[in-house]
Design a protein around this motif. Structure first.
Motif, PDB file in Angstrom:
ATOM      1  N   ARG A  92       0.833  -1.223   0.000  1.00  0.00           N
ATOM      2  CA  ARG A  92       0.000   0.000   0.000  1.00  0.00           C
ATOM      3  C   ARG A  92       0.858   1.260   0.000  1.00  0.00           C
ATOM      4  O   ARG A  92       0.523   2.255  -0.631  1.00  0.00           O
ATOM      5  CB  ARG A  92      -0.958  -0.033   1.207  1.00  0.00           C
ATOM      6  CG  ARG A  92      -2.046  -1.105   0.972  1.00  0.00           C
ATOM      7  CD  ARG A  92      -2.787  -1.429   2.231  1.00  0.00           C
ATOM      8  NE  ARG A  92      -3.600  -0.313   2.675  1.00  0.00           N
ATOM      9  CZ  ARG A  92      -4.063  -0.177   3.919  1.00  0.00           C
ATOM     10  NH1 ARG A  92      -3.750  -1.069   4.836  1.00  0.00           N
ATOM     11  NH2 ARG A  92      -4.813   0.841   4.246  1.00  0.00           N
ATOM     12  N   VAL A  93       1.990   1.195   0.691  1.00  0.00           N
ATOM     13  CA  VAL A  93       2.912   2.350   0.674  1.00  0.00           C
ATOM     14  C   VAL A  93       3.429   2.549  -0.759  1.00  0.00           C
ATOM     15  O   VAL A  93       3.451   3.668  -1.283  1.00  0.00           O
ATOM     16  CB  VAL A  93       4.095   2.126   1.661  1.00  0.00           C
ATOM     17  CG1 VAL A  93       5.197   3.151   1.432  1.00  0.00           C
ATOM     18  CG2 VAL A  93       3.607   2.183   3.098  1.00  0.00           C
ATOM     19  N   LEU A  94       3.786   1.443  -1.381  1.00  0.00           N
ATOM     20  CA  LEU A  94       4.327   1.513  -2.739  1.00  0.00           C
ATOM     21  C   LEU A  94       3.315   2.156  -3.695  1.00  0.00           C
ATOM     22  O   LEU A  94       3.656   3.018  -4.510  1.00  0.00           O
ATOM     23  CB  LEU A  94       4.689   0.093  -3.212  1.00  0.00           C
ATOM     24  CG  LEU A  94       5.357  -0.016  -4.579  1.00  0.00           C
ATOM     25  CD1 LEU A  94       6.675   0.739  -4.610  1.00  0.00           C
ATOM     26  CD2 LEU A  94       5.625  -1.473  -4.938  1.00  0.00           C
ATOM     27  N   ARG A  95       2.059   1.748  -3.550  1.00  0.00           N
ATOM     28  CA  ARG A  95       1.011   2.308  -4.424  1.00  0.00           C
ATOM     29  C   ARG A  95       0.882   3.825  -4.207  1.00  0.00           C
ATOM     30  O   ARG A  95       0.802   4.605  -5.147  1.00  0.00           O
ATOM     31  CB  ARG A  95      -0.326   1.622  -4.120  1.00  0.00           C
ATOM     32  CG  ARG A  95      -1.196   1.529  -5.370  1.00  0.00           C
ATOM     33  CD  ARG A  95      -2.493   0.973  -5.014  1.00  0.00           C
ATOM     34  NE  ARG A  95      -3.032   1.790  -3.908  1.00  0.00           N
ATOM     35  CZ  ARG A  95      -4.295   2.030  -3.722  1.00  0.00           C
ATOM     36  NH1 ARG A  95      -5.163   1.516  -4.521  1.00  0.00           N
ATOM     37  NH2 ARG A  95      -4.723   2.761  -2.718  1.00  0.00           N
ATOM     38  N   ASN A  96       0.940   4.246  -2.960  1.00  0.00           N
ATOM     39  CA  ASN A  96       0.835   5.690  -2.677  1.00  0.00           C
ATOM     40  C   ASN A  96       2.059   6.464  -3.189  1.00  0.00           C
ATOM     41  O   ASN A  96       1.931   7.602  -3.640  1.00  0.00           O
ATOM     42  CB  ASN A  96       0.616   5.919  -1.176  1.00  0.00           C
ATOM     43  CG  ASN A  96      -0.806   5.558  -0.785  1.00  0.00           C
ATOM     44  OD1 ASN A  96      -1.712   5.539  -1.637  1.00  0.00           O
ATOM     45  ND2 ASN A  96      -1.026   5.244   0.488  1.00  0.00           N
ATOM     46  N   LEU A  97       3.221   5.832  -3.110  1.00  0.00           N
ATOM     47  CA  LEU A  97       4.425   6.498  -3.663  1.00  0.00           C
ATOM     48  C   LEU A  97       4.290   6.651  -5.176  1.00  0.00           C
ATOM     49  O   LEU A  97       4.668   7.672  -5.750  1.00  0.00           O
ATOM     50  CB  LEU A  97       5.688   5.688  -3.323  1.00  0.00           C
ATOM     51  CG  LEU A  97       6.138   5.725  -1.861  1.00  0.00           C
ATOM     52  CD1 LEU A  97       7.292   4.755  -1.628  1.00  0.00           C
ATOM     53  CD2 LEU A  97       6.572   7.138  -1.439  1.00  0.00           C
ATOM     54  N   GLU A  98       3.725   5.617  -5.816  1.00  0.00           N
ATOM     55  CA  GLU A  98       3.534   5.695  -7.275  1.00  0.00           C
ATOM     56  C   GLU A  98       2.532   6.791  -7.637  1.00  0.00           C
ATOM     57  O   GLU A  98       2.654   7.444  -8.675  1.00  0.00           O
ATOM     58  CB  GLU A  98       3.091   4.329  -7.810  1.00  0.00           C
ATOM     59  CG  GLU A  98       4.218   3.301  -7.775  1.00  0.00           C
ATOM     60  CD  GLU A  98       3.813   1.929  -8.305  1.00  0.00           C
ATOM     61  OE1 GLU A  98       4.724   1.198  -8.737  1.00  0.00           O
ATOM     62  OE2 GLU A  98       2.616   1.580  -8.288  1.00  0.00           O
ATOM     63  N   ILE A  99       1.547   6.990  -6.774  1.00  0.00           N
ATOM     64  CA  ILE A  99       0.561   8.074  -7.014  1.00  0.00           C
ATOM     65  C   ILE A  99       1.264   9.437  -6.900  1.00  0.00           C
ATOM     66  O   ILE A  99       1.083  10.323  -7.742  1.00  0.00           O
ATOM     67  CB  ILE A  99      -0.618   7.959  -6.012  1.00  0.00           C
ATOM     68  CG1 ILE A  99      -1.452   6.731  -6.360  1.00  0.00           C
ATOM     69  CG2 ILE A  99      -1.467   9.226  -6.013  1.00  0.00           C
ATOM     70  CD1 ILE A  99      -2.545   6.387  -5.354  1.00  0.00           C
ATOM     71  N   ILE A 100       2.112   9.578  -5.878  1.00  0.00           N
ATOM     72  CA  ILE A 100       2.835  10.865  -5.713  1.00  0.00           C
ATOM     73  C   ILE A 100       3.778  11.081  -6.894  1.00  0.00           C
ATOM     74  O   ILE A 100       3.859  12.175  -7.452  1.00  0.00           O
ATOM     75  CB  ILE A 100       3.621  10.886  -4.378  1.00  0.00           C
ATOM     76  CG1 ILE A 100       2.648  10.835  -3.199  1.00  0.00           C
ATOM     77  CG2 ILE A 100       4.513  12.124  -4.302  1.00  0.00           C
ATOM     78  CD1 ILE A 100       3.317  10.773  -1.830  1.00  0.00           C
ATOM     79  N   LYS A 101       4.476  10.024  -7.278  1.00  0.00           N
ATOM     80  CA  LYS A 101       5.417  10.132  -8.414  1.00  0.00           C
ATOM     81  C   LYS A 101       4.666  10.615  -9.657  1.00  0.00           C
ATOM     82  O   LYS A 101       5.115  11.541 -10.354  1.00  0.00           O
ATOM     83  CB  LYS A 101       6.076   8.767  -8.668  1.00  0.00           C
ATOM     84  CG  LYS A 101       7.146   8.768  -9.753  1.00  0.00           C
ATOM     85  CD  LYS A 101       7.908   7.437  -9.743  1.00  0.00           C
ATOM     86  CE  LYS A 101       9.029   7.406 -10.761  1.00  0.00           C
ATOM     87  NZ  LYS A 101       8.625   6.927 -12.058  1.00  0.00           N
ATOM     88  N   GLY A 102       3.523   9.984  -9.915  1.00  0.00           N
ATOM     89  CA  GLY A 102       2.712  10.384 -11.075  1.00  0.00           C
ATOM     90  C   GLY A 102       2.261  11.832 -10.956  1.00  0.00           C
ATOM     91  O   GLY A 102       2.274  12.585 -11.932  1.00  0.00           O
ATOM     92  N   GLY A 103       1.864  12.222  -9.747  1.00  0.00           N
ATOM     93  CA  GLY A 103       1.422  13.602  -9.509  1.00  0.00           C
ATOM     94  C   GLY A 103       2.531  14.591  -9.810  1.00  0.00           C
ATOM     95  O   GLY A 103       2.325  15.592 -10.515  1.00  0.00           O
TER      96      GLY A 103
END
Ligand SMILES: C[S@@+](CC[C@H](N)C(=O)[O-])C[C@H]1O[C@@H](n2cnc3c(N)ncnc32)[C@H](O)[C@@H]1O
Length: 455
Positions: free
Chosen positions: A169-180
């Motif tokens: 779940r942390v990884l998914r949120n990091l990927e969301i921030i990266k995309g942002g």
């Protein structure tokens, strides 16, 4: 096959233990082993213990933006500036091993012009962002952070073991921030700088979000638990910290925002400074120090500064050598003409060679050449920059000595000797800290501040 290998490892471990137990250096000290070298140079070491390392910077203006284990403390740099800057009309500062830019940022906070060189693209980026984003307004940064889209997930670096480094779940949120962050517009220079601050903030929370820690090497921390929302919480906190500092810069350091502070992404061994300077304040990698590249691979991968292990290796191979460098690089060094040696280096090399044979096993048989390449690399850097040091300018280097295969290496005194060969005079050698050898824990080493001066 596996059993044979394990037996071999166990035997090697036993030989290593035995060698440590039998070492003539047990309980020894750099003080005794330095005496002949000090006598030859005609100098002594002055006691001046003080905190040199980065740790206290986590509370310091700008320095706190990005943690860096191997950096200077801002207070150490300030103490050097306080001591010497008055000797020059408009001091210009130079750091050929700029790291995350502590020297350059501190110089700018004093209103001094500065120049730096850094080979690691991530560290170059961090230093450049800390130096050259002072004109971004806190409000602009907060606005960009708050309006970042959360529906543009961007993949974690594929060459890293991201699913081991982070919980799902942390990884998914990091990927969301990266995309942002990737979707932020970077049309104008100001937008680019705001985006860089976002990237810096993102880089500086990655290890905290992971299952890893730096102690100082990057490794797993079994009992570490990270909440799924940590990426958003920590990013928000970091951005507010940066915004607070940007406000303070506007109110207290406004006149210094445009001070010329440049950091170049280059190899200091090949870098010819474009102008003169008065104070070199620097610290190279230590011979048996950390693997700087592997220690920052997570940030380098996520920010796109490396897309493969091959690229990481290439960066490492170009750096000033350390004792876990690739064997091929040392073979090449043995084949090519060296730019520097002296009788101390030759004597040290031959003693290491003999001791490796006597010990029967050593981690690297090519260690004499690693040691030689280390000094050859540093000489190249010193030779390039000495002509650009103004008359009475100072070259101040922080360095640690080493014990390798029961041979003491007075790195500080060797640097001083190189300085003499380049026409500098030794102004002072100060002991800033006691250290212990990694191999023989009872052997006392030191960390030194060497001050050389152009005549
Ligand atoms: C001890 S750290 C310097 C830290 C710095 N004083 C600070 O406070 O951030 C040494 C730095 O030298 C850099 N380096 C190593 N070899 C280099 C080279 N050939 N050219 C330029 N930089 C190099 C490393 O990447 C590392 O960041």
């Amino acid at each position: 096959m596996r059993v044979v290998q394990e037996k071999l490892f166990a035997e090697k471990r036993d030989v290593r233990k035995l060698n440590i137990m039998k070492s003539p250096k047990r309980g020894g000290s750099c003080d005794v082993d330095s005496l002949p070298y000090l006598g030859e140079l005609g100098v002594s070491i002055v006691e001046n213990k003080r905190p040199i390392q980065f740790t206290p910077n986590i509370n310091e203006l700008i320095h706190r933006w990005a943690p860096y284990v191997q950096g200077f403390s801002a207070s150490f740099v300030q103490s050097v500036l306080d001591r010497y800057s008055r000797d020059y009309e408009h001091p210009v500062i130079f750091d050929p091993f700029a790291g995350c830019g502590t020297v350059l940022v501190q110089a700018k906070l004093n209103g001094f012009k500065s120049l730096g060189v850094e080979i690691n693209p991530l560290l170059h980026f961090l230093a450049d962002t800390k130096l050259n984003c002072w004109d971004v307004s806190a409000e602009q940064l907060l606005k960009v952070c708050n309006s970042m889209p959360r529906n543009r997930r961007s993949q974690a670096p594929t060459f890293l073991k991201s699913s081991s480094h982070f919980s799902e779940r942390v990884l998914r949120n990091l990927e969301i921030i990266k995309g942002g962050i990737e979707s932020i517009k970077t049309g104008s220079d100001k937008c680019k700088r705001t985006n860089n601050l976002m990237k810096l903030a993102f880089a500086s929370i990655l290890v905290d979000c992971s299952k890893l820690k730096r102690t100082p090497c990057l490794g797993y921390w079994r009992s570490k638990r990270v909440h799924a929302t940590a990426p958003f919480v920590l990013l928000n906190k970091k951005i507010h910290e940066i915004a607070d500092d940007l406000r303070l810069i506007r109110s207290q350091y406004k006149d210094f925002i445009r001070i010329d502070s440049e950091i170049t992404h280059e190899n200091a061994m090949h870098f010819k400074p474009p102008h003169k300077f008065d104070l070199v304040i620097t610290s190279p990698p230590y011979m048996n120090g950390l693997d700087y590249v592997m220690n920052y691979k997570i940030e380098m991968g996520w920010l796109g500064f490396a897309i493969s292990h091959k690229e990481l290796k290439k960066i490492k191979d170009d750096m000033v050598v350390c004792d876990n460098v690739s064997k091929g690089l040392i073979r090449d060094f043995q084949r090519t003409r060296t730019s520097y040696t002296n009788e101390w280096i030759e004597e040290i090399k031959s003693k290491i060679e003999k001791n490796i044979i006597r010990r029967g096993a050593y981690r690297r048989k090519d260690m004499p050449y690693i040691v030689h390449k280390y000094f050859d690399d540093l000489y190249r850097v010193m030779k390039n920059i000495t002509p650009s040091l103004n008359h009475r300018g100072r070259f101040i280097m922080v360095i640690g000595d080493s014990l390798i295969a029961d041979v003491y290496i007075p790195t500080d005194l060797l640097i001083a000797k190189m300085g003499l060969d380049l026409g500098l005079r030794i102004e002072q050698i100060e002991r800033a800290r006691d250290r212990r050898s990694g191999q023989i824990r009872s052997y006392k080493l030191r960390e030194t501040v060497i001050t050389l001066q152009r005549r």
